[in-house]
Design a protein around this motif. Structure first.
Motif, PDB file in Angstrom:
ATOM      1  N   GLU A  49       0.832  -1.197   0.000  1.00 40.44           N
ATOM      2  CA  GLU A  49       0.000   0.000   0.000  1.00 40.44           C
ATOM      3  C   GLU A  49       0.872   1.254   0.000  1.00 40.44           C
ATOM      4  O   GLU A  49       0.586   2.227  -0.696  1.00 40.44           O
ATOM      5  CB  GLU A  49      -0.930  -0.040   1.226  1.00 40.44           C
ATOM      6  N   ARG A  50       1.933   1.233   0.767  1.00 43.65           N
ATOM      7  CA  ARG A  50       2.854   2.386   0.768  1.00 43.65           C
ATOM      8  C   ARG A  50       3.455   2.579  -0.615  1.00 43.65           C
ATOM      9  O   ARG A  50       3.608   3.706  -1.089  1.00 43.65           O
ATOM     10  CB  ARG A  50       3.988   2.161   1.775  1.00 43.65           C
ATOM     11  N   LYS A  51       3.843   1.464  -1.262  1.00 46.51           N
ATOM     12  CA  LYS A  51       4.394   1.537  -2.619  1.00 46.51           C
ATOM     13  C   LYS A  51       3.386   2.154  -3.573  1.00 46.51           C
ATOM     14  O   LYS A  51       3.716   2.983  -4.404  1.00 46.51           O
ATOM     15  CB  LYS A  51       4.740   0.131  -3.121  1.00 46.51           C
ATOM     16  N   ARG A  52       2.134   1.714  -3.448  1.00 50.47           N
ATOM     17  CA  ARG A  52       1.098   2.245  -4.315  1.00 50.47           C
ATOM     18  C   ARG A  52       0.990   3.766  -4.141  1.00 50.47           C
ATOM     19  O   ARG A  52       1.007   4.519  -5.114  1.00 50.47           O
ATOM     20  CB  ARG A  52      -0.260   1.614  -3.996  1.00 50.47           C
TER      21      ARG A  52
ATOM     22  N   HIS B 212       3.637   5.787  -5.849  1.00 47.51           N
ATOM     23  CA  HIS B 212       3.858   5.632  -7.285  1.00 47.51           C
ATOM     24  C   HIS B 212       3.257   6.844  -8.013  1.00 47.51           C
ATOM     25  O   HIS B 212       2.049   7.008  -8.069  1.00 47.51           O
ATOM     26  CB  HIS B 212       3.219   4.330  -7.788  1.00 47.51           C
TER      27      HIS B 212
ATOM     28  N   ASP C  94      -9.837   4.646  -9.041  1.00 43.82           N
ATOM     29  CA  ASP C  94      -9.454   5.251  -7.773  1.00 43.82           C
ATOM     30  C   ASP C  94      -7.975   5.031  -7.444  1.00 43.82           C
ATOM     31  O   ASP C  94      -7.248   5.962  -7.095  1.00 43.82           O
ATOM     32  CB  ASP C  94     -10.334   4.594  -6.691  1.00 43.82           C
ATOM     33  N   LYS C  95      -7.525   3.781  -7.585  1.00 45.56           N
ATOM     34  CA  LYS C  95      -6.161   3.436  -7.184  1.00 45.56           C
ATOM     35  C   LYS C  95      -5.370   2.723  -8.264  1.00 45.56           C
ATOM     36  O   LYS C  95      -4.234   2.309  -8.031  1.00 45.56           O
ATOM     37  CB  LYS C  95      -6.213   2.536  -5.937  1.00 45.56           C
TER      38      LYS C  95
ATOM     39  N   MET D 204      -4.037   0.250 -18.880  1.00 43.31           N
ATOM     40  CA  MET D 204      -3.582   0.627 -20.220  1.00 43.31           C
ATOM     41  C   MET D 204      -3.456  -0.601 -21.105  1.00 43.31           C
ATOM     42  O   MET D 204      -3.461  -1.732 -20.623  1.00 43.31           O
ATOM     43  CB  MET D 204      -2.256   1.372 -20.142  1.00 43.31           C
TER      44      MET D 204
ATOM     45  N   MET E  27      -3.495  -4.019 -18.936  1.00 35.98           N
ATOM     46  CA  MET E  27      -2.645  -4.130 -17.769  1.00 35.98           C
ATOM     47  C   MET E  27      -3.067  -3.058 -16.775  1.00 35.98           C
ATOM     48  O   MET E  27      -3.366  -1.938 -17.166  1.00 35.98           O
ATOM     49  CB  MET E  27      -1.196  -3.875 -18.148  1.00 35.98           C
ATOM     50  N   SER E  28      -3.039  -3.408 -15.489  1.00 32.55           N
ATOM     51  CA  SER E  28      -3.471  -2.467 -14.476  1.00 32.55           C
ATOM     52  C   SER E  28      -2.324  -2.222 -13.498  1.00 32.55           C
ATOM     53  O   SER E  28      -1.677  -3.165 -13.056  1.00 32.55           O
ATOM     54  CB  SER E  28      -4.689  -3.046 -13.755  1.00 32.55           C
ATOM     55  N   VAL E  29      -2.079  -0.973 -13.204  1.00 35.89           N
ATOM     56  CA  VAL E  29      -0.969  -0.621 -12.326  1.00 35.89           C
ATOM     57  C   VAL E  29      -1.494   0.248 -11.186  1.00 35.89           C
ATOM     58  O   VAL E  29      -2.207   1.222 -11.425  1.00 35.89           O
ATOM     59  CB  VAL E  29       0.102   0.176 -13.112  1.00 35.89           C
ATOM     60  N   PRO E  30      -1.150  -0.096  -9.932  1.00 38.27           N
ATOM     61  CA  PRO E  30      -1.580   0.752  -8.814  1.00 38.27           C
ATOM     62  C   PRO E  30      -0.784   2.059  -8.763  1.00 38.27           C
ATOM     63  O   PRO E  30       0.391   2.080  -9.124  1.00 38.27           O
ATOM     64  CB  PRO E  30      -1.277  -0.094  -7.576  1.00 38.27           C
TER      65      PRO E  30
END
Lengths: 551, 551
Positions: free
Chosen positions: B216-219, B222, B303-304, B308, B316-319
């Motif tokens: 979560e911190r990484k997200r 980013h 939201d998070k 793309m 592909m989904s990236v947080p």
């Protein structure tokens, strides 16, 4: 999510490794109502060095004058310190009115807490969150993150404390007047000041639009300040300078329509100052065209009208464009709740003793605008004082016996000194001689009743400290120094004699030193009331004022 | 309301009298749909001096590069000028990315329009409002005040114009991608930049809270930039410097988790630059740890997560913690509506001729990002050009005849010069000789078909100007100068020969002078592409860049 992992791969390459983060252990703990995350920042120490006694946990709530001064002066190597505040910066509040008018940039008056922490070695932890519940029984506080809403879960967490330093200040006091929250500006935070600035500009732009009649333009350009205290008066003065020096040049077509009014419930503005200052300020405002209306109580603020009552007349309604509400301080909900828990009901702020300790609440300190010191009265302790002074248990006190405990009495009960000063006496013995009449000093002996009579009036000098930055900063500094010497003073106490118990207090009680009070009045004029009844009004006064804070 | 009158009494005493305001006559006029206030700022002149012809009314929409440069260079004594914009200040947009990271204060990059007006003598009127409808038939614009909501009525008013200068720029282009408006930051206004700054700080504070796991911190840390154009790349570079130079010191415990990604739909970033600059930028970003992902199209922002597609792969989904959307410009609704009215359908921006006049729309000019010049093609006018050149009506052109109109052709059709340059020819005669083969220059005679063949390819050099501040500023300056000499040029035109009609054009057409393009890449490195294929990469380049704008 394969892609995501690939995306994050670069992170460790990109930025330097630092193991600091892993020190924070996050535990889930059940608490009343649901799951709450729980940060035990001490657990690593416990594992690493079980031989050494763990440091006591100090949690500081708030980053205003009191909290920040405490933090800056604390020897943070002695404690495990955590700071909780919804604002990650300290604000130099005396310059807030200057931000409303663009004289000063917001950045110049704030100091990031993390920068202060870094200067102190970086051991202190800061959480940008709000404490919404204090639980003195289990020595825990409940916090909630104030940043955005897309935090996982409810964003709540718990912190343990051994010592809790409550310094969260106050909120604006609306006296529950309808419409104030919805329609008025306040002047407590940097954001407030920035909003006021935008709002002033918007009023001028709006009044310049083509589709309005003159009455409507007048309404929009009527700036009302409710409250004639130092903040309200300073803002009115700054606004007047801003309007006449800058905005009239840019909006010449509406300058005839501008009006600034100050509404004060009392009979005068700046009542906390010497009468000469009040008079000077009122006259200067009259010359400047700022209308000061006293004896008026605001009863409602609507969209475009502010309604007030005068002593004996009916309600009056005045159209306005912008209102700044500056009528003193109110209690934050978390303090209200805390006071209920500890039996301090029907109070506006937390009561502490002279060492800033919250009454009946082990390890909890409160300072700044959210607290007030309830000075112990001499008459409450008069029997105990008599007993302590009466070393030979003779039932009477000699002058020598009184003089032996005089210093301790004066430290413990500063009202004694104030009373002597007010009576132009140099010594408590004068007071006693006064009550005993025409007797030789050496032969005086007082019984308990005579002793009571001699000191009967000293408690009239007990006064509450004002809710000012000066008081808060001195308290923060005082408390940090107590914390720094806590161990030493446990072994060799430096405080006065305990009257109702044996031994001495660990520390001397907090004593406020008044450096004077200042009121900038616009046009580079500042009035100052200095200690010892000195008054200064003029150009250079302002720099004196800043230097008081700078020190 | 007796009290109110009393309250307002002081106004005229308090502030100086200025009769300017009374000049503004406000009339109510019925218009389609309801009552609309109507400002006729000219009526006073009409009454005062009916002998003198009233000044023409110029209405300028917008206070960006084009509108402000126009305003600054206009001789405002010649016209009755009114400016309409929701922003009462001009923004030096090249420094917006520096505001996001606190390198520069917002105040340093804005210039109040009213201050510019004051410098020009104060005759110009400014309305802080938004034009929401242009009515070219009745030569009126519909405006709505953008300030607050407590304006009487709907805050709408009408303005008349003789000349309308449309310079309202563009809005961010979301390509209708779902979630972009709701979740992304943009970088067009000062407020956007301030929001980004707050959001970056919030991400660091949020990631430092105790109740989160490492993922979560990484997200949260980013940071994603969508769009590899100059703005996006500059922001990414500034953010990297801000994070590594400032924030890592204040948040050492989370620095391993920070990641900056740039997502670009094309194969490279900075594609409008020379390949050497693109390569340098991509390599520098790789060294800095900024991930550049090309060939990716964003299809949704939740939201998070940001989703793309790559050419041949699935979604592909990236947080992410924060997204800045910087993918070029889109059309403002009022322009869309206006284009529909005047038959310019299915266009992204307004089409104008080379004199910045909107096609088929008398008295309306458009410049900056909301317009583009459609350069007249040589081949469209080839018969007319032939006829003008063939002075003796012989049906053929001699070299002398061509040389006589050569300057006019080159001014009217700049693509001719560009084409010659691209073929390394010095003169149109070379082009003709080239098409005629091995013939003596003096004896050449061209018929219409041969003339067509010789110029057949010149139109390949017609290029649209980029949507940059440089183009907008040059257009504003050009148009102001045309307005300043409008009367003189009606009498003695200075433009090229009209090809399809008789006489000359009043003015020379707008010609863009390219001073180079710059891309700050962080760490005091700036790449520049200068005119004449020069490339500069290094420390001092940035100052060169500012100096271009400063001039």
């Amino acid at each position: 999510m394969r892609f995501s992992a690939f995306f994050f791969d670069g992170a460790s390459r990109a930025f330097h490794h630092r193991p600091t983060f892993s020190k924070l252990v996050v535990i889930l703990a059940a608490s009343g109502g649901g799951l709450v995350a729980y940060a035990d920042s001490k657990s690593d120490h416990a594992i690493e060095s079980s031989r050494v006694a763990p440091k006591k946990k100090v949690v500081v709530l708030g980053t205003g004058w009191a909290g920040t001064t405490f933090l800056k002066n604390l020897d943070s190597s002695l404690y495990d310190v955590q700071v909780v505040s919804p604002r990650n910066y300290f604000t130099f509040t005396p310059l807030l009115p200057s931000i409303t008018c663009g004289t000063v940039e917001p950045r110049s008056i704030v100091e990031p807490i993390r920068r202060i922490i870094k200067k102190k070695g970086g051991e202190i932890k800061f959480w940008e969150a709000e404490c919404f519940k204090i639980d003195p029984t289990s020595k825990k506080i409940h916090c909630r993150s104030d940043i955005g809403t897309n935090l996982d879960g409810n964003g709540e967490f718990l912190l343990d404390y051994d010592y809790l330093v409550i310094a969260i200040g106050a909120r604006a006091n609306t006296f529950n007047t309808p419409g104030v929250v919805e329609h008025c500006h306040f002047l407590k935070e940097v954001e407030d000041a920035q909003k006021i600035r935008r709002s002033v500009m918007d009023c001028f732009e709006r009044a310049s639009l083509p589709n309005l009649d003159a009455e409507e333009r007048k309404r929009i350009l009527h700036f009302v300040i409710v409250g004639g205290g130092p903040s309200g008066i300073e803002f009115a003065a700054e606004l007047h300078d801003f309007v006449t020096e800058d905005l009239f040049k840019l909006y010449p077509m509406v300058q005839d329509l501008v009006k600034i009014s100050v509404i004060e419930a009392g009979e005068h503005i700046l009542t906390m100052f010497d009468k000469r200052i009040t008079k000077f300020a009122e006259e200067k405002f009259q010359r400047d065209g700022i209308e000061v209306k006293t004896g008026l109580r605001v009863v409602e603020v609507a969209d475009k009208n502010i309604t007030m009552t005068h002593k004996s007349t009916e309600k009056m309604s005045v159209p306005y464009g912008m209102v700044v509400w500056s009528t003193g301080i109110g209690t934050r909900p978390v303090i209200m709740d805390f006071m209920k828990q500890i039996g301090q009901v029907n109070r506006r702020v937390l009561a502490t003793d002279e060492w800033l300790r919250v009454h009946e609440c082990n390890g909890v300190y409160a300072l700044g605008d959210c607290a007030t010191i309830s000075q112990r009265k001499v008459m409450e302790d008069i029997s105990a004082i008599f007993k302590v002074a009466d070393k030979d248990n003779s039932g009477t006190l000699t002058v020598k016996e009184i003089q032996d405990v005089l210093d301790d009495i004066c430290i413990r009960y500063p009202q004694v000194e104030l009373y002597l000063k007010s009576k132009q006496m140099s010594d408590i013995v004068d007071l006693i001689m006064d009550s005993k009449g025409d007797v030789e000093k050496e032969s005086v002996e007082l019984d308990i009743e005579e002793f009571k009579r001699a000191l009967a009036n000293v408690d009239s000098q007990v006064k509450n400290l004002p809710a000012t930055a000066q008081v808060a900063a001195q308290q923060g500094n005082y408390l940090a120094k107590c914390f720094n010497k806590m161990k030493d003073c446990e072994e060799s106490p430096e405080g006065p004699l305990r009257m109702r118990e044996s031994g001495r207090h660990h520390f001397r009680p907090f004593r406020y030193k008044h450096f004077g009070q200042f009121a900038p009045l616009g046009g580079e004029q500042t009035a100052a009331q200095l200690p010892g009844d000195w008054i200064s009004i003029g150009h250079s006064t302002q720099w004196l004022w800043y230097s008081v804070y700078a020190s």
